[in-house]
Design an enzyme around this catalytic site. Structure first.
Site, PDB file in Angstrom:
ATOM      1  N   GLY A  10       0.863  -1.189   0.000  1.00  0.00           N
ATOM      2  CA  GLY A  10       0.000   0.000   0.000  1.00  0.00           C
ATOM      3  C   GLY A  10       0.893   1.231   0.000  1.00  0.00           C
ATOM      4  O   GLY A  10       1.522   1.550   1.007  1.00  0.00           O
ATOM      5  N   ARG A  83     -11.026   5.505   6.009  1.00  0.00           N
ATOM      6  CA  ARG A  83     -12.377   5.959   6.363  1.00  0.00           C
ATOM      7  C   ARG A  83     -12.762   7.236   5.646  1.00  0.00           C
ATOM      8  O   ARG A  83     -11.922   8.073   5.350  1.00  0.00           O
ATOM      9  CB  ARG A  83     -12.417   6.254   7.862  1.00  0.00           C
ATOM     10  N   HIS A 176      -8.607  -0.807  18.807  1.00  0.00           N
ATOM     11  CA  HIS A 176      -8.319   0.471  18.142  1.00  0.00           C
ATOM     12  C   HIS A 176      -9.636   1.009  17.607  1.00  0.00           C
ATOM     13  O   HIS A 176      -9.958   0.884  16.452  1.00  0.00           O
ATOM     14  CB  HIS A 176      -7.327   0.242  17.005  1.00  0.00           C
TER      15      HIS A 176
HETATM   16  N1  APR Z   1      -2.738  -4.577  -2.751  1.00  0.00           N
HETATM   17  C1  APR Z   1      -1.870  -3.542  -2.686  1.00  0.00           C
HETATM   18  N2  APR Z   1      -2.262  -2.284  -2.475  1.00  0.00           N
HETATM   19  C2  APR Z   1      -3.567  -2.042  -2.358  1.00  0.00           C
HETATM   20  C3  APR Z   1      -4.543  -3.077  -2.420  1.00  0.00           C
HETATM   21  C4  APR Z   1      -4.067  -4.391  -2.632  1.00  0.00           C
HETATM   22  N3  APR Z   1      -4.891  -5.433  -2.713  1.00  0.00           N
HETATM   23  N4  APR Z   1      -5.756  -2.514  -2.267  1.00  0.00           N
HETATM   24  C5  APR Z   1      -5.577  -1.206  -2.088  1.00  0.00           C
HETATM   25  N5  APR Z   1      -4.266  -0.916  -2.145  1.00  0.00           N
HETATM   26  C6  APR Z   1      -3.605   0.395  -2.012  1.00  0.00           C
HETATM   27  C7  APR Z   1      -4.336   1.544  -2.705  1.00  0.00           C
HETATM   28  O1  APR Z   1      -4.075   1.549  -4.094  1.00  0.00           O
HETATM   29  C8  APR Z   1      -3.734   2.743  -1.966  1.00  0.00           C
HETATM   30  O2  APR Z   1      -2.607   3.272  -2.658  1.00  0.00           O
HETATM   31  O3  APR Z   1      -3.566   0.768  -0.642  1.00  0.00           O
HETATM   32  C9  APR Z   1      -3.292   2.180  -0.610  1.00  0.00           C
HETATM   33  C10 APR Z   1      -4.037   2.772   0.579  1.00  0.00           C
HETATM   34  O4  APR Z   1      -3.631   4.083   0.684  1.00  0.00           O
HETATM   35  P1  APR Z   1      -4.572   5.275   1.190  1.00  0.00           P
HETATM   36  O5  APR Z   1      -5.899   5.155   0.537  1.00  0.00           O
HETATM   37  O6  APR Z   1      -3.817   6.542   1.054  1.00  0.00           O
HETATM   38  O7  APR Z   1      -4.805   4.903   2.736  1.00  0.00           O
HETATM   39  P2  APR Z   1      -3.878   5.271   3.995  1.00  0.00           P
HETATM   40  O8  APR Z   1      -4.269   6.581   4.525  1.00  0.00           O
HETATM   41  O9  APR Z   1      -2.454   5.025   3.654  1.00  0.00           O
HETATM   42  O10 APR Z   1      -4.407   4.189   5.035  1.00  0.00           O
HETATM   43  C11 APR Z   1      -4.166   2.813   4.850  1.00  0.00           C
HETATM   44  O11 APR Z   1      -4.596   2.307   7.132  1.00  0.00           O
HETATM   45  O12 APR Z   1      -5.585   3.713   8.663  1.00  0.00           O
HETATM   46  C12 APR Z   1      -5.743   2.566   7.907  1.00  0.00           C
HETATM   47  O13 APR Z   1      -8.009   2.154   7.471  1.00  0.00           O
HETATM   48  C13 APR Z   1      -6.884   2.781   6.970  1.00  0.00           C
HETATM   49  O14 APR Z   1      -7.035   0.859   5.658  1.00  0.00           O
HETATM   50  C14 APR Z   1      -6.467   2.142   5.700  1.00  0.00           C
HETATM   51  C15 APR Z   1      -4.948   1.987   5.815  1.00  0.00           C
END
Ligand code: APR
Length: 313
Positions: A10, A83, A176
């Site tokens: 991610g 969220r 959490h």
């Molecule tokens: N494999 C790899 N990456 C993925 C997948 C997957 N199957 N599904 C989604 N992603 C990537 C998205 O493309 C995105 O770039 O995960 C990333 C999530 O990044 P953001 O939307 O910016 O979220 P972020 O603020 O980093 O938070 C990540 O942490 O706080 C928790 O609930 C929140 O689930 C969220 C996580």
């Protein structure tokens, strides 16, 4: 000395911020992986282009291919949906379950010896998912929550008392979510119990703000959730493990045996203080809680159990 290898799944807000923090401290070489390969590659390149100015030698790579992440020492899972205003962390359950499950299968295949730090919400249920899907030993899988909740509480205490954040040691256990349990009896300022500085009423206000601190950021940002403090909290855990610092940090861990019995949360992942060192979770610390804190703790455990029971595991 060969550098450690950390994979961050991610490359979103938390993932990319963490990559920069890890690189700046030269903790490891970092592989950012995302379903959107361009985002992972673009952010990695952008971070590397800052390295001549900031002066770090760690490398950050972007990829869409798990083969590149093979044999990581540590994998941080941030992949998922964050969220939106009005959503609770629990609303993300099924969407993020599928993501964490598929990511964990890849981690198991390519980095079977890694530690896993889960960040995706709802945190405790997603940590449980990673543990069960990976089949890794319980000392190697943990969720990042207490470190962040405690940092938020500590910041609010510093702001209110005017005393340096460096002197404040705050403690938060439990799930959490809104049912987290901030522990005022274990929160100190330079070793002095916090009640010497603030009235009960003042403390309760800060505790309430801590419980909803994630939501406060979500409503301000409107798009996305917090990422600077979450990334800093993951950094603290990663450094404690990879540099064998043996810090006591509250993490979501699988409770079993004596600790499971003591906390009455056998077979669940919930936030408790642990020692983090070269073997990952080296010890679960048992805390004496007041009657009121036990009541809050049990409520917290119940809320995690309710979510975990819904998971098709
Ligand atoms: N494999 C790899 N990456 C993925 C997948 C997957 N199957 N599904 C989604 N992603 C990537 C998205 O493309 C995105 O770039 O995960 C990333 C999530 O990044 P953001 O939307 O910016 O979220 P972020 O603020 O980093 O938070 C990540 O942490 O706080 C928790 O609930 C929140 O689930 C969220 C996580």
């Amino acid at each position: 000395m060969e550098r450690k290898k950390i994979t961050i799944v991610g490359a979103g807000n938390i993932g990319a911020t963490l990559a920069l923090l890890l690189a700046r401290r030269e903790v490891a070489d970092v592989y950012l992986i995302d379903i959107d390969e361009g985002i992972a590659k673009g952010k990695a390149l952008d971070i590397m282009e800052a390295s001549p100015i900031l002066g770090f030698n760690s490398r950050v790579y972007g990829t869409g291919n798990y083969e590149d992440t093979a044999n990581s020492d540590l994998v941080v899972i941030t992949a998922g949906f964050p969220r939106k205003p009005g959503m609770s962390r629990d609303d993300l359950l099924f969407k993020n379950f599928e993501i964490v499950k598929s990511v964990t299968e890849q981690v198991k295949k390519y980095s079977p010896e890694a530690f896993i730090i889960v960040v995706t919400n709802p945190l405790d249920a997603m940590t449980y998912t990673a543990l069960k899907v990976s089949g890794f030993p319980t000392n190697r899988v943990m969720g990042m929550a207490g470190a962040l909740d405690a940092a938020r509480f500590a910041y609010f205490l510093s702001e209110k008392t005017g005393i340096s954040v460096e002197n404040i040691r705050a403690f938060v256990i439990g799930s959490h979510g809104d049912d987290m349990v901030p522990l005022k009896n274990y929160t100190t300022i330079s070793g002095i119990p916090v009640r010497y500085f603030l009235s009960d009423e003042e403390l309760e206000k800060l505790i309430e703000r801590t419980r909803f601190a994630g939501g406060e950021i979500v409503s301000l940002l409107k798009h996305g959730s917090a990422f600077y403090a979450p990334a800093a909290s993951i950094l603290d855990m990663a450094v404690s493990i990879l540099w064998n610092k043996r810090k006591i940090i509250s993490c979501s861990v699988y409770l079993e045996g004596e600790a499971g019995e003591y906390y009455g949360a056998e077979g669940l992942c919930v936030g408790v203080p642990v020692v983090l060192g070269k073997d990952g979770i080296e010890k679960v610390i048992k805390l004496e809680l007041s009657d009121d804190e036990w009541t809050q703790w049990r409520k917290s455990v119940e809320s995690v159990k309710k979510l975990v029971d819904k998971l098709p595991l």
